[in-house]
Scaffold this motif. Structure first.
Motif: not given
Length: 160
Positions: A58-79
């Motif tokens: 938690l707190g890592d800045i991650v890169v993911y693909v959604a809607e054919d775009k790259f998003f660079v956002h902070r991880l605030i939770g995972k399950q």
């Protein structure tokens, strides 16, 4: 001369980025929105390294693909195989991100000729504040909205 559509260009870029990360390379991307202000200003470059959901904290800045775009956002939770991410400058969390959409973790940023390593939040409780902020905002009640506003201000004050 060959002309390709913008959509095809984006798909080729995503495929090349994913292939480079899978081969263990670090990929450099340019931040093009203010969603991660003040951590990542518009125009700064981020170095991305492949990571699995299990490697993220938690707190890592991650890169993911959604809607054919790259998003660079902070991880605030995972399950399990779902991630909850949020831009530092956004009030609400993004829609859940599937593990297959994850490209990697930001390991450094380059801004104004300075390279800085990126660490998860400097203190553990800051990740908890961001998660709590997202939960409060999701209720959309006046009290929760006010709490989210206060937590957002605190989050921006202590974020470096």
């Amino acid at each position: 001369m060959v002309s390709i559509s913008h959509q095809l260009w984006l798909q080729l870029g995503q495929q090349a980025t994913q292939a480079a990360l899978q081969q263990g390379n670090v990929v450099r991307l340019c931040v093009q929105s203010g969603s991660m202000l003040p951590s990542l200003p518009v125009g700064c470059w981020v170095d991305v390294q492949a990571a699995t959901v299990d490697q993220l904290v938690l707190g890592d800045i991650v890169v993911y693909v959604a809607e054919d775009k790259f998003f660079v956002h902070r991880l605030i939770g995972k399950q399990a195989d779902l991630l909850l991410c949020k831009g530092d400058n956004h009030w609400l969390a993004d829609p859940p991100v599937a593990a297959v959409q994850l490209l990697g973790r930001v390991v450094s940023r380059s801004w104004q000729q300075k390279v800085q390593k990126i660490h998860p939040f400097g203190v553990k409780w800051l990740g908890r504040i961001s998660r709590l902020e997202a939960r409060c905002a999701a209720f959309l009640s006046p009290k929760a909205d006010r709490m989210a506003s206060l937590l957002h201000r605190l989050f921006r004050l202590v974020n470096f």
